[in-house]
Motif scaffolding. Sequence first.
Motif, mmCIF file in Angstrom:
data_model
loop_
_atom_site.group_PDB
_atom_site.id
_atom_site.type_symbol
_atom_site.label_atom_id
_atom_site.label_comp_id
_atom_site.label_asym_id
_atom_site.label_seq_id
_atom_site.Cartn_x
_atom_site.Cartn_y
_atom_site.Cartn_z
ATOM 1 N N ALA A 38 0.964 -1.210 0.017
ATOM 2 C CA ALA A 38 -0.172 -0.140 -0.137
ATOM 3 C C ALA A 38 0.941 1.047 -0.126
ATOM 4 O O ALA A 38 0.505 2.204 -0.689
ATOM 5 C CB ALA A 38 -0.701 -0.088 1.190
ATOM 6 N N ALA A 39 2.096 1.312 0.749
ATOM 7 C CA ALA A 39 2.837 2.336 0.707
ATOM 8 C C ALA A 39 3.480 2.550 -0.611
ATOM 9 O O ALA A 39 3.707 3.708 -1.131
ATOM 10 C CB ALA A 39 4.075 2.316 2.107
ATOM 11 N N ALA A 40 3.976 1.295 -1.212
ATOM 12 C CA ALA A 40 4.421 1.567 -2.408
ATOM 13 C C ALA A 40 3.576 2.118 -3.597
ATOM 14 O O ALA A 40 3.776 3.023 -4.456
ATOM 15 C CB ALA A 40 5.117 0.383 -2.915
ATOM 16 N N LEU A 41 2.331 1.783 -3.437
ATOM 17 C CA LEU A 41 1.195 2.192 -4.343
ATOM 18 C C LEU A 41 1.070 3.817 -4.083
ATOM 19 O O LEU A 41 0.796 4.587 -5.072
ATOM 20 C CB LEU A 41 0.003 1.489 -4.079
ATOM 21 N N MET A 42 0.997 4.147 -2.899
ATOM 22 C CA MET A 42 0.613 5.719 -2.311
ATOM 23 C C MET A 42 1.946 6.413 -3.080
ATOM 24 O O MET A 42 1.755 7.569 -3.589
ATOM 25 C CB MET A 42 0.550 5.718 -1.105
ATOM 26 N N GLN A 43 3.169 5.965 -2.821
ATOM 27 C CA GLN A 43 4.295 6.684 -3.623
ATOM 28 C C GLN A 43 4.158 6.675 -5.050
ATOM 29 O O GLN A 43 4.505 7.953 -5.510
ATOM 30 C CB GLN A 43 5.412 6.250 -3.050
ATOM 31 N N MET A 44 3.685 5.664 -5.769
ATOM 32 C CA MET A 44 3.815 5.602 -7.219
ATOM 33 C C MET A 44 2.477 6.640 -7.360
ATOM 34 O O MET A 44 2.742 7.346 -8.615
ATOM 35 C CB MET A 44 3.382 4.252 -7.738
ATOM 36 N N ALA A 245 -0.275 -10.808 -0.229
ATOM 37 C CA ALA A 245 -0.218 -9.311 -0.258
ATOM 38 C C ALA A 245 -0.401 -8.910 -1.480
ATOM 39 O O ALA A 245 -0.794 -7.615 -1.907
ATOM 40 C CB ALA A 245 0.988 -9.291 0.479
ATOM 41 N N CYS A 246 0.107 -9.628 -2.403
ATOM 42 C CA CYS A 246 0.186 -9.284 -3.972
ATOM 43 C C CYS A 246 -0.988 -9.160 -4.387
ATOM 44 O O CYS A 246 -1.500 -8.313 -5.243
ATOM 45 C CB CYS A 246 1.135 -10.384 -4.709
ATOM 46 N N ALA A 247 -1.774 -10.248 -3.987
ATOM 47 C CA ALA A 247 -3.175 -10.133 -4.687
ATOM 48 C C ALA A 247 -4.201 -8.853 -3.986
ATOM 49 O O ALA A 247 -4.670 -8.231 -4.887
ATOM 50 C CB ALA A 247 -4.079 -11.441 -4.130
ATOM 51 N N ALA A 248 -3.803 -8.651 -2.693
ATOM 52 C CA ALA A 248 -4.400 -7.394 -1.930
ATOM 53 C C ALA A 248 -3.919 -6.108 -2.887
ATOM 54 O O ALA A 248 -4.771 -5.248 -3.067
ATOM 55 C CB ALA A 248 -4.317 -7.521 -0.541
ATOM 56 N N THR A 249 -2.646 -6.103 -3.250
ATOM 57 C CA THR A 249 -2.004 -4.856 -3.730
ATOM 58 C C THR A 249 -2.802 -4.722 -5.125
ATOM 59 O O THR A 249 -2.961 -3.480 -5.703
ATOM 60 C CB THR A 249 -0.452 -4.951 -3.945
ATOM 61 N N TRP A 250 -3.030 -5.828 -5.984
ATOM 62 C CA TRP A 250 -3.556 -5.618 -7.384
ATOM 63 C C TRP A 250 -4.991 -5.299 -7.150
ATOM 64 O O TRP A 250 -5.527 -4.109 -7.575
ATOM 65 C CB TRP A 250 -3.542 -7.014 -7.732
ATOM 66 N N VAL A 251 -5.812 -5.820 -6.199
ATOM 67 C CA VAL A 251 -7.197 -5.218 -6.001
ATOM 68 C C VAL A 251 -7.256 -3.959 -5.618
ATOM 69 O O VAL A 251 -8.280 -3.174 -6.152
ATOM 70 C CB VAL A 251 -7.650 -6.189 -4.895
ATOM 71 N N PHE A 255 -9.204 -1.938 -8.375
ATOM 72 C CA PHE A 255 -10.471 -1.433 -8.269
ATOM 73 C C PHE A 255 -10.517 -0.122 -7.277
ATOM 74 O O PHE A 255 -11.348 0.703 -7.538
ATOM 75 C CB PHE A 255 -11.278 -2.570 -7.561
ATOM 76 N N LEU A 256 -9.874 -0.042 -6.368
ATOM 77 C CA LEU A 256 -9.727 1.128 -5.230
ATOM 78 C C LEU A 256 -9.275 2.456 -6.168
ATOM 79 O O LEU A 256 -10.110 3.361 -6.155
ATOM 80 C CB LEU A 256 -9.161 0.867 -4.098
ATOM 81 N N LEU A 257 -8.180 2.180 -6.793
ATOM 82 C CA LEU A 257 -7.499 3.378 -7.411
ATOM 83 C C LEU A 257 -8.061 3.558 -8.946
ATOM 84 O O LEU A 257 -8.467 4.727 -9.374
ATOM 85 C CB LEU A 257 -6.230 3.396 -7.307
ATOM 86 N N GLY A 258 -7.906 2.450 -9.487
ATOM 87 C CA GLY A 258 -8.042 2.480 -10.927
ATOM 88 C C GLY A 258 -9.521 2.813 -11.330
ATOM 89 O O GLY A 258 -9.770 3.251 -12.424
ATOM 90 N N GLN A 259 -10.465 2.062 -10.687
ATOM 91 C CA GLN A 259 -11.884 2.323 -11.154
ATOM 92 C C GLN A 259 -12.803 3.289 -10.057
ATOM 93 O O GLN A 259 -13.140 4.289 -10.715
ATOM 94 C CB GLN A 259 -12.719 0.862 -11.039
ATOM 95 N N TRP A 260 -12.728 2.753 -8.708
ATOM 96 C CA TRP A 260 -13.653 3.745 -8.046
ATOM 97 C C TRP A 260 -13.225 5.097 -7.615
ATOM 98 O O TRP A 260 -14.204 5.873 -8.072
ATOM 99 C CB TRP A 260 -13.638 2.858 -6.571
ATOM 100 N N LEU A 261 -12.049 5.496 -7.322
ATOM 101 C CA LEU A 261 -11.517 6.550 -7.298
ATOM 102 C C LEU A 261 -11.470 7.256 -8.521
ATOM 103 O O LEU A 261 -11.716 8.885 -8.596
ATOM 104 C CB LEU A 261 -10.116 6.651 -6.494
ATOM 105 N N GLY A 273 -4.090 -1.573 -12.101
ATOM 106 C CA GLY A 273 -3.772 -2.955 -11.431
ATOM 107 C C GLY A 273 -2.408 -3.188 -12.372
ATOM 108 O O GLY A 273 -1.684 -3.963 -11.625
ATOM 109 N N ALA A 274 -2.200 -2.801 -13.429
ATOM 110 C CA ALA A 274 -1.015 -3.008 -14.415
ATOM 111 C C ALA A 274 0.082 -2.481 -13.548
ATOM 112 O O ALA A 274 1.146 -3.069 -13.561
ATOM 113 C CB ALA A 274 -1.040 -2.339 -15.799
ATOM 114 N N ASP A 275 0.084 -1.305 -12.729
ATOM 115 C CA ASP A 275 1.233 -0.730 -12.009
ATOM 116 C C ASP A 275 1.542 -1.659 -10.886
ATOM 117 O O ASP A 275 2.730 -1.405 -10.189
ATOM 118 C CB ASP A 275 1.036 0.795 -11.635
ATOM 119 N N SER A 276 0.831 -2.519 -10.158
ATOM 120 C CA SER A 276 0.878 -2.928 -9.148
ATOM 121 C C SER A 276 1.866 -4.581 -9.563
ATOM 122 O O SER A 276 2.345 -4.741 -8.304
ATOM 123 C CB SER A 276 -0.298 -3.464 -8.496
ATOM 124 N N TRP A 277 1.761 -4.433 -10.530
ATOM 125 C CA TRP A 277 3.067 -5.630 -10.935
ATOM 126 C C TRP A 277 4.495 -5.219 -10.673
ATOM 127 O O TRP A 277 5.203 -6.101 -10.724
ATOM 128 C CB TRP A 277 2.581 -6.213 -12.470
#
Length: 305
Positions: A38-44, A245-251, A255-261, A273-277
């Motif tokens: 989650a921290a890595a996604l936030m920084q990205m 954790a990888c699955a949660a990161t992709w979700v 869904f949270l960032l790429g679609q809902w937000l 989701g592609a960025d989570s890879w």
Amino acid sequence: MSGLAYQLGETLRSLRKNTAMVVSVVLVTFISLGFVGAAALMQMQVNQMTDDFYDRLEVSVFLCTDESAQSACPTGPVTDGQRSSIEEMLDDGAASQYVESWRHESQQEALENFQESRGDSVRAANVTADDMPESFRLLLEDPEEYPVVTELFAAVPGVESVADQQEILDQIFGILNGLTVVVLIIAAVMILCTVLLVSTTIRLSAFSRRRETSIMRMVGASKSMIRVPFIVEGVVAAVLGSLLACAATWVIAEFLLGQWLSEQVVGIAFIGGADSWIVMPGLVLLAGLLAGLSSWVTVRKYLRV
């Protein structure tokens, strides 16, 4: 080959025997690396927003009006000649090398934009065009050059003030970076818990199998043959947690960032989701390294062979 088969068999048998502890390691690893992901996604996301906002960063050159203070506009409202001089600076003058494009915003246009942003608020309804400043909106070639542009226009006749969005953006990104640090601190604490739990699991496993270990020593089994199953046990449990954790990161990314937000907040480019890879291999590698190291240290300390 028989030695490898034996080690794998011992690892599987130990995993089944210590199911409760293994599940605990998997869950704690999942939670701790979930925070890391989650921290890595936030920084990205912060980095993407920074690049996106800086590409659209505008410098606003506000012109003098009848409502301007005497100290800021000693010559009164901007004249046509002063306005033309500013346009020449933007097209062919000193500021042209820093400005990619510019547009003029009249008082009426400023009022319409203000009312559109404020909706049906009472304040928006009571504001007139005379209350709004006329301005030039500049899009810079390099957003980091805004101090130079500000200095160029600060003392130009007819200019009341020069403002940019840098200070506001710095505050927003400062808050987001602060949240990233908080998440990383929580992740560090959880990772420490994971390391301790892996060590405890290996210690209990070694204690429960001390008789078998003694027999293996007496028949001449090598140190690696005795130790490796314990180390693999810790690594397998941690890697399973990292996959969750990888699955949660992709979700979260998909869904949270790429679609809902992205549907809720228009005008901001969100990661998907592609960025989570990009993050996932690091999570698995981190889990394997931490579990392997902690298991190895525990085995060397508590398993005498």
